[in-house]
Design a protein around this motif. Sequence first.
Motif, PDB file in Angstrom:
ATOM      1  N   LYS A   6       0.856  -1.188   0.000  1.00 22.34           N
ATOM      2  CA  LYS A   6       0.000   0.000   0.000  1.00 22.34           C
ATOM      3  C   LYS A   6       0.890   1.236   0.000  1.00 22.34           C
ATOM      4  O   LYS A   6       1.714   1.418   0.909  1.00 22.34           O
ATOM      5  CB  LYS A   6      -0.925   0.010   1.213  1.00 22.34           C
ATOM      6  CG  LYS A   6      -2.003   1.071   1.162  1.00 22.34           C
ATOM      7  CD  LYS A   6      -2.991   0.916   2.304  1.00 22.34           C
ATOM      8  CE  LYS A   6      -4.118   1.936   2.209  1.00 22.34           C
ATOM      9  NZ  LYS A   6      -5.092   1.788   3.304  1.00 22.34           N
ATOM     10  N   MET A   8       1.110   5.591  -0.806  1.00 23.65           N
ATOM     11  CA  MET A   8       0.370   6.836  -0.970  1.00 23.65           C
ATOM     12  C   MET A   8       0.661   7.456  -2.332  1.00 23.65           C
ATOM     13  O   MET A   8       1.796   7.400  -2.819  1.00 23.65           O
ATOM     14  CB  MET A   8       0.745   7.814   0.143  1.00 23.65           C
ATOM     15  CG  MET A   8      -0.184   9.006   0.275  1.00 23.65           C
ATOM     16  SD  MET A   8       0.249  10.056   1.665  1.00 23.65           S
ATOM     17  CE  MET A   8       1.599  10.991   0.977  1.00 23.65           C
ATOM     18  N   ASP A 166      -8.713   8.139   2.029  1.00 17.00           N
ATOM     19  CA  ASP A 166      -8.943   8.017   3.472  1.00 17.00           C
ATOM     20  C   ASP A 166      -9.387   9.314   4.124  1.00 17.00           C
ATOM     21  O   ASP A 166      -9.378   9.421   5.350  1.00 17.00           O
ATOM     22  CB  ASP A 166      -7.673   7.508   4.160  1.00 17.00           C
ATOM     23  CG  ASP A 166      -6.504   8.475   4.026  1.00 17.00           C
ATOM     24  OD1 ASP A 166      -6.657   9.510   3.361  1.00 17.00           O
ATOM     25  OD2 ASP A 166      -5.426   8.188   4.599  1.00 17.00           O
ATOM     26  N   ASN A 169      -5.632  11.579   1.905  1.00 19.17           N
ATOM     27  CA  ASN A 169      -4.748  11.179   0.815  1.00 19.17           C
ATOM     28  C   ASN A 169      -5.343  10.012   0.031  1.00 19.17           C
ATOM     29  O   ASN A 169      -6.181   9.262   0.541  1.00 19.17           O
ATOM     30  CB  ASN A 169      -3.377  10.763   1.374  1.00 19.17           C
ATOM     31  CG  ASN A 169      -2.720  11.858   2.171  1.00 19.17           C
ATOM     32  OD1 ASN A 169      -2.484  12.947   1.672  1.00 19.17           O
ATOM     33  ND2 ASN A 169      -2.416  11.585   3.427  1.00 19.17           N
ATOM     34  N   TRP A 170      -4.854   9.894  -1.203  1.00 18.19           N
ATOM     35  CA  TRP A 170      -5.209   8.759  -2.050  1.00 18.19           C
ATOM     36  C   TRP A 170      -4.132   7.687  -1.918  1.00 18.19           C
ATOM     37  O   TRP A 170      -2.948   7.995  -1.814  1.00 18.19           O
ATOM     38  CB  TRP A 170      -5.340   9.193  -3.511  1.00 18.19           C
ATOM     39  CG  TRP A 170      -6.600   9.951  -3.795  1.00 18.19           C
ATOM     40  CD1 TRP A 170      -6.755  11.299  -3.784  1.00 18.19           C
ATOM     41  CD2 TRP A 170      -7.877   9.403  -4.125  1.00 18.19           C
ATOM     42  NE1 TRP A 170      -8.058  11.637  -4.082  1.00 18.19           N
ATOM     43  CE2 TRP A 170      -8.767  10.489  -4.298  1.00 18.19           C
ATOM     44  CE3 TRP A 170      -8.356   8.101  -4.294  1.00 18.19           C
ATOM     45  CZ2 TRP A 170     -10.106  10.301  -4.632  1.00 18.19           C
ATOM     46  CZ3 TRP A 170      -9.686   7.915  -4.625  1.00 18.19           C
ATOM     47  CH2 TRP A 170     -10.551   9.009  -4.790  1.00 18.19           C
ATOM     48  N   TRP A 171      -4.570   6.408  -1.936  1.00 15.01           N
ATOM     49  CA  TRP A 171      -3.658   5.284  -1.728  1.00 15.01           C
ATOM     50  C   TRP A 171      -3.856   4.240  -2.823  1.00 15.01           C
ATOM     51  O   TRP A 171      -4.982   4.012  -3.288  1.00 15.01           O
ATOM     52  CB  TRP A 171      -3.895   4.625  -0.376  1.00 15.01           C
ATOM     53  CG  TRP A 171      -3.625   5.529   0.780  1.00 15.01           C
ATOM     54  CD1 TRP A 171      -4.454   6.473   1.303  1.00 15.01           C
ATOM     55  CD2 TRP A 171      -2.432   5.594   1.564  1.00 15.01           C
ATOM     56  NE1 TRP A 171      -3.868   7.116   2.365  1.00 15.01           N
ATOM     57  CE2 TRP A 171      -2.618   6.592   2.545  1.00 15.01           C
ATOM     58  CE3 TRP A 171      -1.235   4.896   1.536  1.00 15.01           C
ATOM     59  CZ2 TRP A 171      -1.653   6.911   3.474  1.00 15.01           C
ATOM     60  CZ3 TRP A 171      -0.262   5.196   2.482  1.00 15.01           C
ATOM     61  CH2 TRP A 171      -0.469   6.203   3.435  1.00 15.01           C
ATOM     62  N   SER A 173      -3.252   0.197  -3.480  1.00 16.48           N
ATOM     63  CA  SER A 173      -2.970  -1.080  -2.820  1.00 16.48           C
ATOM     64  C   SER A 173      -3.040  -2.199  -3.848  1.00 16.48           C
ATOM     65  O   SER A 173      -3.989  -2.270  -4.637  1.00 16.48           O
ATOM     66  CB  SER A 173      -3.951  -1.342  -1.675  1.00 16.48           C
ATOM     67  OG  SER A 173      -5.282  -1.311  -2.148  1.00 16.48           O
TER      68      SER A 173
END
Length: 387
Positions: A6, A8, A166, A169-171, A173
């Motif tokens: 995962k 960022m 979240d 921020n965008w993540w 995975s």
Amino acid sequence: MIRAFKVMLAPNKRQRTRLFQFAGAARFACNWTLNKERAAYNSGEKFIGDNDLRREFTLLRNSDEYSWLRTISNNVTKQAIKDCVDAFLKFFKRQRGHPKFKSKKRGDFSFYQDTNKIRITSTHVKIESFARRRRKNRQNLNCIRLAEHDRIPVGAKYKQPRISFDGLNWWLSVAIEFEPENHSEPDGEAVGIDLGIKNLAVCSDGTIYPNINRTSTVRKLKKKQRRLQRSISRKYEMNKKKGERHRKTSNIIKSERKLLRLHHRLANIRQNYRHQITNSIIRRKPRLIVLEDLNVRGMMSNRHLSKAVQEQGFYEFRRQIEYKAAWAGVRVVIADRFYLSSKTCIVCGHVKKDFRLSERMYRCEKCGNEIDRDLQAALNLRRYGER
């Protein structure tokens, strides 16, 4: 062996807009599927399969009313429909609760990327259909910068790539399948671990990992968090008029964003601390690790201890120990929930049934043994695992 990564993302303004559009399309497809399934169930009709719903959604996508869906990758909405159908099937099998409608207000922002279309380099990830034109300068919009370089292996076969938000921020995975590593048989001393509130973990070799929530850094952040929560509450009350609902102003939005950053910082500090502890235990290469099967739900029902139990994250600690031990080839034993690890004397085996939680030292009535209750619990757990 499958490992998850995962990372960022660091998108620019235009890319952030497209990310929210993709997540909105996935939410729309999921809610549309849920509405169709509920309507069919209430009218007594047969359960609608995944393929039938996809065909119907394709017709909807090609209509003039929903032409905006054609600017979004088809794989995003297709996977959202499939996920919703799978959730319904698990509900009928009593494996999970009833699926709920996704809310934009609560921030359910996530979507799927096709495994054949996504491209990951050491510094960027290329997402499908971000740019609507094929000109080279427009295609740069598809490449989003990764906040951590060389974090995800390049050129691997990726499974279930997901992009989520979240609140800050965008993540990205992804899961990658690796060949199982051949480890030598661990020959270190067996370790029993007693989890608690005063100290997060006490090991049978005498190592104590204190509660990080009692450090000055975390206490200052929690104090700042409480003050900010009260400030936001006062602002809501000031902006409320008689007979009207609470109104959210720009200042309230800014304050709530500060509060969200504080929540994330506290969660990250605790998660990082748990990772440090579990890594240090696994690095010893013990031949055996013994943990308690704690009744966390029952502990959470105690209103005096619920907050402290929640902050410690006992389940997350156990989860990290189990998967890291599997990587290292270490065996993990979970002791029975009703095993009296703290009340049993490590010397003579006498059980002290009236041993209260407030008593931190164990004094045996039979042999006169005096020992810290948490250390004794860890020693008994090690003996339980070896037996």
